[in-house]
Design a protein around this motif. Sequence first.
Motif, PDB file in Angstrom:
ATOM      1  N   ASN A 288     -28.056 -18.042  26.586  1.00  0.00           N
ATOM      2  CA  ASN A 288     -29.326 -17.329  26.601  1.00  0.00           C
ATOM      3  C   ASN A 288     -29.166 -16.013  25.858  1.00  0.00           C
ATOM      4  OD1 ASN A 288     -30.700 -19.268  28.140  1.00  0.00           O
ATOM      5  ND2 ASN A 288     -29.911 -18.409  30.046  1.00  0.00           N
ATOM      6  N   LEU A 289     -30.242 -15.554  25.259  1.00  0.00           N
ATOM      7  CA  LEU A 289     -30.225 -14.266  24.575  1.00  0.00           C
ATOM      8  C   LEU A 289     -29.948 -13.169  25.595  1.00  0.00           C
ATOM      9  CD1 LEU A 289     -33.272 -14.636  22.156  1.00  0.00           C
ATOM     10  CD2 LEU A 289     -30.860 -14.993  21.662  1.00  0.00           C
ATOM     11  N   GLY A 290     -29.024 -12.268  25.246  1.00  0.00           N
ATOM     12  CA  GLY A 290     -28.661 -11.194  26.164  1.00  0.00           C
ATOM     13  C   GLY A 290     -27.498 -11.533  27.060  1.00  0.00           C
ATOM     14  N   VAL A 291     -26.949 -12.771  26.952  1.00  0.00           N
ATOM     15  CA  VAL A 291     -25.820 -13.198  27.771  1.00  0.00           C
ATOM     16  C   VAL A 291     -24.576 -13.217  26.899  1.00  0.00           C
ATOM     17  CG1 VAL A 291     -24.825 -15.070  29.126  1.00  0.00           C
ATOM     18  CG2 VAL A 291     -27.268 -14.542  29.320  1.00  0.00           C
ATOM     19  N   ALA A 292     -23.484 -12.601  27.390  1.00  0.00           N
ATOM     20  CA  ALA A 292     -22.213 -12.518  26.689  1.00  0.00           C
ATOM     21  C   ALA A 292     -22.380 -11.725  25.378  1.00  0.00           C
ATOM     22  CB  ALA A 292     -21.635 -13.912  26.418  1.00  0.00           C
ATOM     23  N   ILE A 293     -21.284 -11.633  24.639  1.00  0.00           N
ATOM     24  CA  ILE A 293     -21.312 -10.805  23.425  1.00  0.00           C
ATOM     25  C   ILE A 293     -22.233 -11.410  22.370  1.00  0.00           C
ATOM     26  CG2 ILE A 293     -19.904  -9.959  21.507  1.00  0.00           C
ATOM     27  CD1 ILE A 293     -17.603  -9.607  23.444  1.00  0.00           C
TER      28      ILE A 293
ATOM     29  N   ASN B 279      -9.188  -4.633  22.757  1.00  0.00           N
ATOM     30  CA  ASN B 279      -8.379  -4.490  23.964  1.00  0.00           C
ATOM     31  C   ASN B 279      -9.125  -5.043  25.171  1.00  0.00           C
ATOM     32  OD1 ASN B 279      -6.161  -3.816  25.486  1.00  0.00           O
ATOM     33  ND2 ASN B 279      -6.689  -1.644  25.664  1.00  0.00           N
ATOM     34  N   ILE B 280      -9.580  -6.264  25.033  1.00  0.00           N
ATOM     35  CA  ILE B 280     -10.442  -6.887  26.042  1.00  0.00           C
ATOM     36  C   ILE B 280      -9.769  -6.990  27.408  1.00  0.00           C
ATOM     37  CG2 ILE B 280     -11.626  -9.042  26.629  1.00  0.00           C
ATOM     38  CD1 ILE B 280     -12.305  -9.364  23.693  1.00  0.00           C
ATOM     39  N   PRO B 281      -8.454  -7.314  27.517  1.00  0.00           N
ATOM     40  CA  PRO B 281      -7.858  -7.401  28.858  1.00  0.00           C
ATOM     41  C   PRO B 281      -7.985  -6.121  29.663  1.00  0.00           C
ATOM     42  CG  PRO B 281      -6.422  -8.436  27.228  1.00  0.00           C
ATOM     43  CD  PRO B 281      -7.513  -7.759  26.457  1.00  0.00           C
ATOM     44  N   ALA B 282      -8.003  -4.962  28.993  1.00  0.00           N
ATOM     45  CA  ALA B 282      -8.125  -3.698  29.708  1.00  0.00           C
ATOM     46  C   ALA B 282      -9.558  -3.191  29.757  1.00  0.00           C
ATOM     47  CB  ALA B 282      -7.233  -2.641  29.046  1.00  0.00           C
ATOM     48  N   SER B 283     -10.498  -3.940  29.183  1.00  0.00           N
ATOM     49  CA  SER B 283     -11.892  -3.499  29.125  1.00  0.00           C
ATOM     50  C   SER B 283     -12.648  -3.904  30.391  1.00  0.00           C
ATOM     51  CB  SER B 283     -12.583  -4.109  27.898  1.00  0.00           C
ATOM     52  OG  SER B 283     -13.960  -3.847  27.911  1.00  0.00           O
ATOM     53  N   GLN B 284     -13.624  -3.091  30.760  1.00  0.00           N
ATOM     54  CA  GLN B 284     -14.468  -3.381  31.919  1.00  0.00           C
ATOM     55  C   GLN B 284     -15.856  -3.870  31.492  1.00  0.00           C
ATOM     56  OE1 GLN B 284     -13.212  -3.215  35.010  1.00  0.00           O
ATOM     57  NE2 GLN B 284     -11.261  -2.583  34.073  1.00  0.00           N
ATOM     58  N   ASP B 285     -16.050  -4.138  30.206  1.00  0.00           N
ATOM     59  CA  ASP B 285     -17.347  -4.576  29.687  1.00  0.00           C
ATOM     60  C   ASP B 285     -17.634  -6.000  30.183  1.00  0.00           C
ATOM     61  OD1 ASP B 285     -19.623  -5.130  28.279  1.00  0.00           O
ATOM     62  OD2 ASP B 285     -18.842  -4.495  26.331  1.00  0.00           O
ATOM     63  N   VAL B 286     -18.728  -6.150  30.942  1.00  0.00           N
ATOM     64  CA  VAL B 286     -19.052  -7.468  31.502  1.00  0.00           C
ATOM     65  C   VAL B 286     -19.462  -8.450  30.415  1.00  0.00           C
ATOM     66  CG1 VAL B 286     -19.704  -6.516  33.736  1.00  0.00           C
ATOM     67  CG2 VAL B 286     -21.433  -6.731  31.932  1.00  0.00           C
ATOM     68  N   ARG B 287     -19.896  -7.944  29.262  1.00  0.00           N
ATOM     69  CA  ARG B 287     -20.283  -8.851  28.190  1.00  0.00           C
ATOM     70  C   ARG B 287     -19.085  -9.636  27.661  1.00  0.00           C
ATOM     71  NH1 ARG B 287     -23.037  -4.870  23.980  1.00  0.00           N
ATOM     72  NH2 ARG B 287     -20.984  -3.905  24.331  1.00  0.00           N
ATOM     73  N   ALA B 288     -17.872  -9.087  27.861  1.00  0.00           N
ATOM     74  CA  ALA B 288     -16.666  -9.733  27.355  1.00  0.00           C
ATOM     75  C   ALA B 288     -16.032 -10.679  28.357  1.00  0.00           C
ATOM     76  CB  ALA B 288     -15.653  -8.671  26.928  1.00  0.00           C
ATOM     77  N   ASP B 289     -16.687 -10.932  29.498  1.00  0.00           N
ATOM     78  CA  ASP B 289     -16.089 -11.805  30.516  1.00  0.00           C
ATOM     79  C   ASP B 289     -15.833 -13.206  29.973  1.00  0.00           C
ATOM     80  OD1 ASP B 289     -16.121  -9.719  32.238  1.00  0.00           O
ATOM     81  OD2 ASP B 289     -17.911 -10.347  33.348  1.00  0.00           O
ATOM     82  N   LEU B 290     -16.770 -13.734  29.190  1.00  0.00           N
ATOM     83  CA  LEU B 290     -16.644 -15.100  28.694  1.00  0.00           C
ATOM     84  C   LEU B 290     -15.429 -15.238  27.777  1.00  0.00           C
ATOM     85  CD1 LEU B 290     -17.650 -17.969  28.350  1.00  0.00           C
ATOM     86  CD2 LEU B 290     -19.205 -17.174  26.566  1.00  0.00           C
ATOM     87  N   VAL B 291     -15.296 -14.352  26.779  1.00  0.00           N
ATOM     88  CA  VAL B 291     -14.165 -14.454  25.856  1.00  0.00           C
ATOM     89  C   VAL B 291     -12.863 -14.042  26.543  1.00  0.00           C
ATOM     90  CG1 VAL B 291     -15.556 -14.173  23.802  1.00  0.00           C
ATOM     91  CG2 VAL B 291     -14.705 -12.154  24.939  1.00  0.00           C
ATOM     92  N   ARG B 292     -12.950 -13.168  27.549  1.00  0.00           N
ATOM     93  CA  ARG B 292     -11.738 -12.802  28.301  1.00  0.00           C
ATOM     94  C   ARG B 292     -11.171 -14.024  29.019  1.00  0.00           C
ATOM     95  NH1 ARG B 292     -13.853  -9.316  31.365  1.00  0.00           N
ATOM     96  NH2 ARG B 292     -13.527  -7.468  30.059  1.00  0.00           N
TER      97      ARG B 292
ATOM     98  N   ALA C 130      -9.173  -9.512  21.235  1.00  0.00           N
ATOM     99  CA  ALA C 130     -10.084  -8.770  20.351  1.00  0.00           C
ATOM    100  C   ALA C 130     -11.120  -9.756  19.824  1.00  0.00           C
ATOM    101  CB  ALA C 130      -9.336  -8.101  19.205  1.00  0.00           C
ATOM    102  N   TYR C 131     -12.392  -9.295  19.752  1.00  0.00           N
ATOM    103  CA  TYR C 131     -13.486 -10.215  19.420  1.00  0.00           C
ATOM    104  C   TYR C 131     -14.546  -9.432  18.658  1.00  0.00           C
ATOM    105  CZ  TYR C 131     -16.852 -14.036  20.217  1.00  0.00           C
ATOM    106  OH  TYR C 131     -17.732 -15.076  20.072  1.00  0.00           O
ATOM    107  N   ALA C 132     -15.026 -10.002  17.545  1.00  0.00           N
ATOM    108  CA  ALA C 132     -16.070  -9.366  16.726  1.00  0.00           C
ATOM    109  C   ALA C 132     -17.166 -10.386  16.456  1.00  0.00           C
ATOM    110  CB  ALA C 132     -15.494  -8.844  15.410  1.00  0.00           C
TER     111      ALA C 132
END
Length: 1006
Positions: free
Chosen positions: A517-522, A537-550, A556-558
């Motif tokens: 869905n639009l607005g879900v994950a990065i 540095n996704i393993p140390a990140s608290q960004d919830v948008r990166a949960d899927l790729v984590r 690292a994800y772009a």
Amino acid sequence: MSEATTLNEAQRTEARLLSFVLFALAILILYACSRYSYLLFHTMVEIFSVLVTLGVFLLAWNARKFLDNHYFLFLAMSFAVAGVLELLHTFAYKGIGIFAGHDANLPTQLWISFRYVVSLSFLAAPLFITRKLNVAAAVAAFGSTAALLILAIFSGHFPDCYVEGRGLTPFKIYSEYLAIIILLASAALLWVNRERFDRRVLNKLVASVLSAACAGIAFTQYLSVYGQANLVGHLFLFLSSFLIYRAIVSTGLKEPAALLFRDLEQSERALKLSEARLQLALEQRTRELIEKEALNAELQRETAVRREVEAELRGREEQFRRAIEEAPIPVVMLTQDGEVLQASRSWLEVTGYAPGAIPSFDGWLQAQVARRAAETVRVQMRELFHLERNSFTADFPVTGSNGRLRHWIFNASFLGRLQDGRSFAVGMAVDITEREEGEAALKRSNERLDLLADTANSLLQSKAPRQLADTLCRQVMDFLGCDVFFNYLVDEEEGVLKLNACAGIGGEQAAAIERLNLGVAICGCAARDACRIVAENIPASQDVRADLVRSLGIKAYACHPLLSQGRVLGTLSFGTRSRTSFSEDDLSLMKAVADQVAIAMERNRMEETLRQAKQTAETASSTKSRFVANMSHELRTPMTGVLGMLDLALLTPDASERADYIQTAQRSARSLLRILNDILDLAKVEAGKFSLDNRPFSLRACIGQAVDIVMPEVKRKGLDLALEVEDGLPDHVQGDQVRLRQVLTNLVGNAVKFTEHGGVAIAVHAGAGNPDGRMEYRFAVRDTGIGIPKDKQHLLFNSFSQLDDSNTRSHGGTGLGLAISKEIVERMGGSIVVEGEPGAGSCFSFSVRLGLLEGEPKPASTTPRPHSQPAAAATGSGRRLLVAEDDPTIRQVLGTMLGRLGYRVEFAEDGEQAVDKWQESCFDMIIMDVQMPRLDGFEATRSIREQELRQGGRLPILAMTAHAMKQDEERCIAAGMDDYISKPIDFRECLDKIAGLLGSSGPACP
């Protein structure tokens, strides 16, 4: 000693041969590049020239404290300015596109400024062979010169050098010739001062200046920046830069004594020679003084001289040692037994040794140089000290004090013997680590450009870029060293992202994230916000948008959105499990690939849209062609009836038979009129000028009139016609009675036409009311005819469309009636639908919204009279009529008809005659045609009304026109006409309107 000299000459010959081979190979490579891409050839030549000029500057600048000959320092400082101008010229060259908004004139201006700086610098440099250069003033002067030149060029104050379509300007050509003259003069000055230079350096410098002059000659001949003369000029420029590199950079690095410390070496040799001569003279003098009485005094004087010489020699030695210590490159002086006599601070900084703790040369090789390379250097050093060679050059990696691996080019030269008899040599190193890193970066940049070019080429040639995305993205993923990629596309109907391609995850994982869905994950956020999102540095990140790729182990994800004209087509993202961040080059490549994929997808979508539009247009054209063929048949059929019956009427002497023929011709003419009215209605619909005329009327009377029209055909076929009107249905309504009757007539007429047995049923019921006072009326027309297949029902209400448009169809028609009926129904606030099966009949249902009125309805003035009734027996009673009509046939018909009814008729053939006759005679009424020569009916009417305003009175004027749209009627009324009648003329309607207008006018004319 002679064997060492012979060996040294052989090495130099080998070096020159190698240089020639490398130069020839470089020329071949450059020529091949020019055949593939002139822009690539030009960039490589210019970048090489820039690197050479900057190398000369760095070499001379770092050795400036030890140069007695400031010729090279002055030349090097000018080369720094020239290098900047040439670099800007390269970036501004046509095709690079860094300086947007500039044409080929900008790089040509930068080139001429570069040529002036180089040529004038070569001319002025001999002034500093014997003079010392004020370094600070020179830096300020060269810096100001560079700034002023760049400012003049980019501000437009520098003369134009190239004009698109015309080529080089006279200023540019004359400037090249002037630069050639200056360069030739510089070569002459060099030759005059040849004693001040090493022979090898001098020869290469003179050859470089002459090559630059030859390049200038070529640069005066081209018309296009990609021309052959330009190519030849750049080859000479490459030769000139290569010779400067060999003369200054290569010689300065490999044999610094021939360039940087030549004066020092010459001074030392002269000093030693002087010392030797002095020693001989002293010995001879001593022998002489022993024989003389004044030996002691003479010895004292000679001793004093010797002390002075020794002091000077010590000063020279100290200067030499200080030069080694302060050298900007690693320098080490060592003996044949490996003792390090002295090392430069640069050597100490790299190796990490303190001045008092320097190990032997062999110890340093063992500690910081790879074993195989160290053994090779030891062998070459032994050969050097055994006089088997004068010098040698080797390149090897060195582990620095900080643990970083650096790459050196090491040159060692034999100097002589110490006072204790030991041989000693000096070794100099050039750190080429940054150069190799730059070359590696350039190689990767070229690979990146090749990848982008291949990607763009594949996308441009592909007819399905969505399917090609998987292959291309895998190539980019491998190039970037990434582990995963995802390509999502937007599903505009569902408003979600759908996975188009991916790599680096399992099939089950891919199925789990197939929809986002639009607005879900990065990816969903990047698509929603139409912007790039980079998560590091996704393993140390608290960004919830990166949960899927984590959860996929990505560090690292772009993610880049696929944008086209502000619209998001999807996303393209790359991830890595081995790194925690991306470089700017990596992100730039991802962005470029995403843009290329978006452009290819948009191009593919536009091509598909154009293809569908072309198919639709071809279908429409085919449909219209069939319609024109059918329309030709439908128009010619009644026209044939009209002309045929009239021909028969002219040939028969029997009056009753003639009357039958004329009545048949009249019916055919009315059929033709109905077809023309349908075409006119369709034209109104397509032009957006279709409108309704809402007036009070009786609903039941309107339905009855529609039924009366089709009753003759119902009776002829022997069909049953049933009419059912709901009890209590309001009858006094407001709407467009004519259009409602037109819809009913079309539907009921079609039902009768396509029914051979059985009958037709008409039902009218009330629907829901509305707050605006209008009520919904529902009509249904059902028949027992041939029916309509469901797969063709959608064609019924299209213009020019018929279920059977073949030449063998059994039922005629234009295919316009239902399309017009649908437009009328929708304009009246309703809708129309059809049901039916082949062989089981059909049912057309529609609804309209009509206003409700109180009281009883008045008889409609538009109710047509049955054609079987005779015309009203009205007479003209001698009233005078002026008929303005340019067509003689219509004049004859109107004159005959009105004359039989007692009117006195006069004619005018154009508007001017009408105005003149109105002024000359008295008329009770004017029938004015709208379209006439010389003066049309509108202008004639305005002229009459203007004169009536001055004279008084108002004469009735009835407009007569072939135009039948409502705006035509409004235009007639606005021009001053009292009423309006359209052609072909319905004589009953015409007589009614004449009677109505005459009844409201004054007394008859005498």
